[in-house]
Design a protein around this motif. Structure first.
Motif, PDB file in Angstrom:
ATOM      1  N   PHE A 118     -50.547 -36.586 -57.497  1.00 16.50           N
ATOM      2  CA  PHE A 118     -51.145 -37.169 -58.514  1.00 16.50           C
ATOM      3  C   PHE A 118     -50.881 -36.399 -59.914  1.00 16.50           C
ATOM      4  CE2 PHE A 118     -55.152 -37.072 -61.285  1.00 16.50           C
ATOM      5  CZ  PHE A 118     -55.174 -38.325 -61.396  1.00 16.50           C
ATOM      6  N   ALA A 119     -50.557 -35.131 -59.861  1.00 11.57           N
ATOM      7  CA  ALA A 119     -50.018 -34.294 -60.996  1.00 11.57           C
ATOM      8  C   ALA A 119     -48.621 -34.849 -61.570  1.00 11.57           C
ATOM      9  CB  ALA A 119     -50.058 -32.778 -61.004  1.00 11.57           C
ATOM     10  N   VAL A 120     -47.726 -35.215 -60.731  1.00 10.57           N
ATOM     11  CA  VAL A 120     -46.317 -35.803 -61.072  1.00 10.57           C
ATOM     12  C   VAL A 120     -46.693 -36.869 -61.685  1.00 10.57           C
ATOM     13  CG1 VAL A 120     -44.208 -36.704 -59.979  1.00 10.57           C
ATOM     14  CG2 VAL A 120     -45.212 -34.460 -59.264  1.00 10.57           C
ATOM     15  N   GLU A 123     -36.384 -39.022 -59.931  1.00 13.55           N
ATOM     16  CA  GLU A 123     -36.260 -39.847 -59.169  1.00 13.55           C
ATOM     17  C   GLU A 123     -37.467 -39.668 -58.084  1.00 13.55           C
ATOM     18  OE1 GLU A 123     -34.370 -42.504 -58.777  1.00 13.55           O
ATOM     19  OE2 GLU A 123     -33.158 -41.878 -60.614  1.00 13.55           O
ATOM     20  N   VAL A 124     -38.110 -40.592 -57.536  1.00 13.89           N
ATOM     21  CA  VAL A 124     -39.070 -40.678 -56.417  1.00 13.89           C
ATOM     22  C   VAL A 124     -38.940 -39.486 -55.480  1.00 13.89           C
ATOM     23  CG1 VAL A 124     -40.752 -41.839 -55.143  1.00 13.89           C
ATOM     24  CG2 VAL A 124     -39.885 -42.794 -56.971  1.00 13.89           C
ATOM     25  N   TRP A 125     -37.510 -39.519 -55.136  1.00 12.87           N
ATOM     26  CA  TRP A 125     -37.303 -38.864 -53.717  1.00 12.87           C
ATOM     27  C   TRP A 125     -37.095 -37.248 -54.217  1.00 12.87           C
ATOM     28  CZ3 TRP A 125     -33.302 -35.704 -54.106  1.00 12.87           C
ATOM     29  CH2 TRP A 125     -32.058 -36.038 -55.009  1.00 12.87           C
ATOM     30  N   GLU A 126     -36.841 -37.010 -55.609  1.00 12.71           N
ATOM     31  CA  GLU A 126     -36.940 -35.550 -55.998  1.00 12.71           C
ATOM     32  C   GLU A 126     -38.226 -35.213 -55.983  1.00 12.71           C
ATOM     33  OE1 GLU A 126     -32.886 -35.583 -58.799  1.00 12.71           O
ATOM     34  OE2 GLU A 126     -34.952 -35.837 -59.776  1.00 12.71           O
ATOM     35  N   ALA A 127     -39.265 -36.032 -56.476  1.00  9.78           N
ATOM     36  CA  ALA A 127     -40.501 -35.632 -56.663  1.00  9.78           C
ATOM     37  C   ALA A 127     -41.206 -35.535 -55.354  1.00  9.78           C
ATOM     38  CB  ALA A 127     -41.166 -36.427 -57.459  1.00  9.78           C
ATOM     39  N   ALA A 128     -40.664 -36.254 -54.367  1.00  9.01           N
ATOM     40  CA  ALA A 128     -41.257 -36.242 -53.132  1.00  9.01           C
ATOM     41  C   ALA A 128     -40.817 -35.016 -52.453  1.00  9.01           C
ATOM     42  CB  ALA A 128     -41.013 -37.517 -52.107  1.00  9.01           C
TER      43      ALA A 128
END
Length: 487
Positions: free
Chosen positions: A40-42, A58-63
């Protein structure tokens, strides 16, 4: 678990037990909550353009970053140092890759740093691990701060400059924030570990005290059994011995065919009846006392423990009633002494008389002597029956040879009773024949009271004898093993 059973590391420090299933479940829920909060914070930071005009991650980096700082928290209590190192590396990589998340990742790092102090089972490794992590983090912080201090593009050239340059002020704020951050995690972790250790020590002490109470209760029960057995022995042994002797006298009288055989047998049977009644009465009082120890059972003079030296004459009369010669002598001026000493001396006398009736033989004469001196009161019970005539005298009690191993259970009871009042017991065969039991108790003189007869003094009707010279035979041993030893 006792204080000696606490788990210690090689340095002698307490090791905190590993968490159970409930602890692991709580940590899994914590990791799940941190992951959800991080996601949620990202999204919020990305919406707020946290890193400026750069491209969003990228989504994968954040994940990967979210999984990297939340997933290891499941094992934060089992391997806290490893978990903290992993989260620190993930945090460094995430900030370097400009992944917009600095809230829940800091919470995760704080929790991991806290867990080193609170849960690490090796305190030296915990100290070294935290020092290395803090040095690494502050090295990175100073490097970043130094770069920011000389980067003029971060601030507007036309903005006002105060006493401290904007880059330096930003760096100081970061340093102070991180000092408070890591110091708090360090201090809270150590405090949690100390509190857990204190709880473990308190629990161990509580369990040890509980076991000690159980042991004390068991010892009290054992001592009570010994006391009850001693009371029963005192009550039963004497009366049964007297009844046995009287029964034998009645049998011999009837078998002898004497003219007064019937009268002699009747006297013996009457004595048996009296002894039986007295034994039953004393047993009834004893059992009543044991059943209702917290109540006053009967009058004070009716209790089984109120007999004293004043009843020595009655004790000697019982022996005379069996057809044996018996005498009571009182040497010295009777003085008052405590009821406990009075009762103890009577019971020692009764036990010694009982042993004499059982072992001395039918023709033995019994002599009971109560001697008062300035410092002690002595009781002697001697007989002329079966003994070690001509044998080497036994050593005195307390000497190297008087270990007490040869005395019977009755002598053990007498010795324990006397020891309770500071007295001593000597018992053994006399060189000229017979057996002697001598009890000596230090005399505690009570305050003189006018016109009051001494509490512990024997009956005035008891025949007083002039001071007699001591027995020329050596003092017998309290427990020397010999053929004439009695129980």
């Amino acid at each position: 678990m006792t204080a000696a059973d606490l788990d210690l590391d090689p340095d002698g420090r307490w090791r905190r037990p590993r968490p159970g299933r409930d602890g692991m479940r709580a940590d899994a829920l914590l990791a799940l909550g941190i992951a959800a909060g991080g996601a949620f914070a990202v999204w919020l930071y990305s919406s707020a353009n946290f890193f400026g005009d750069g491209e969003p991650p990228e989504v994968w980096e954040a994940a990967l970053m979210i999984i990297g700082f939340s997933g290891p928290l499941v094992w934060r209590r089992i391997a806290p140092i490893t978990v903290t190192v992993v989260i620190s590396i993930v945090y460094f990589l995430g900030i370097t890759a400009e992944v917009p998340e600095v809230l829940f990742s800091n919470i995760a790092l704080f929790s991991a740093m806290y867990s080193i102090g609170a849960w690490s089972r090796h305190r030296r490794a915990a100290l070294i691990g935290r020092i290395v992590i803090v040095i690494g983090m502050f090295g990175w912080l100073f490097w970043s701060t130094t770069q920011a201090a000389f980067d003029t593009s971060m601030f507007d050239e036309e903005s006002g400059v105060g006493l401290i340059a904007p880059g330096v002020a930003f760096g100081l704020i970061s340093v102070i924030t991180n000092i408070l951050y890591f110091a708090g995690a360090w201090a809270f972790g150590d405090r949690a570990w100390n509190a857990a250790r204190e709880r473990a020590e308190l629990q161990a002490s509580t369990e040890e005290l509980a076991r000690e109470r159980e042991r004390t209760a068991e010892q009290a029960v054992a001592l009570d059994r010994v006391r009850i057995g001693r009371e029963l022995h005192d009550v039963v042994a004497h009366h049964v011995s007297v009844m046995g002797i009287q029964a034998g006298a009645a049998r011999r009288a009837l078998a002898g065919g004497r003219p007064d055989a019937t009268e002699a047998a009747v006297r013996s049977l009457e004595a048996i009846e009296g002894s039986a009644r007295q034994a039953v009465d004393e047993l009834h009082r004893l059992v009543s006392t044991l059943r209702r120890a917290d109540e006053i059972v009967g009058a004070a003079e009716d209790g089984p423990s109120t007999r004293g030296t004043a009843q020595l004459e009655s004790l000697v009369d019982e022996v005379r009633g069996t057809g044996r010669a018996a005498a009571l002598s009182i040497v010295g001026e009777p003085v008052p002494f405590s009821p406990l000493i009075d009762t103890t001396l009577y019971r020692v006398a009764r036990e010694a008389v009982t042993n004499s009736l059982k072992h001395a033989g039918a023709s033995a004469a019994l002599d009971v002597r109560l001697r008062f001196t300035e410092r002690a009161v002595e009781l002697e019970v001697a007989d002329t029956g079966v003994g070690a005539r001509g044998m080497r005298p036994a050593p005195r009690a307390g000497s190297a040879g008087g270990s007490g191993a040869g005395g019977g259970l009755g002598q053990v009871g007498m010795r324990e009773r006397l020891a309770a009042v500071g007295g001593t017991l000597e018992a053994g065969p006399r060189s000229r024949g017979g057996y002697l039991v001598r009890a000596s108790v230090p005399l505690v003189v009570a305050e003189p009271t006018a016109d009051v007869a001494p509490t512990g003094a024997p009956s005035p009707s008891a025949p007083a004898a002039a001071p007699a010279p001591p027995d020329p035979t050596p003092s017998p041993a309290s427990g020397a093993a010999s053929p004439g030893a009695r129980s």
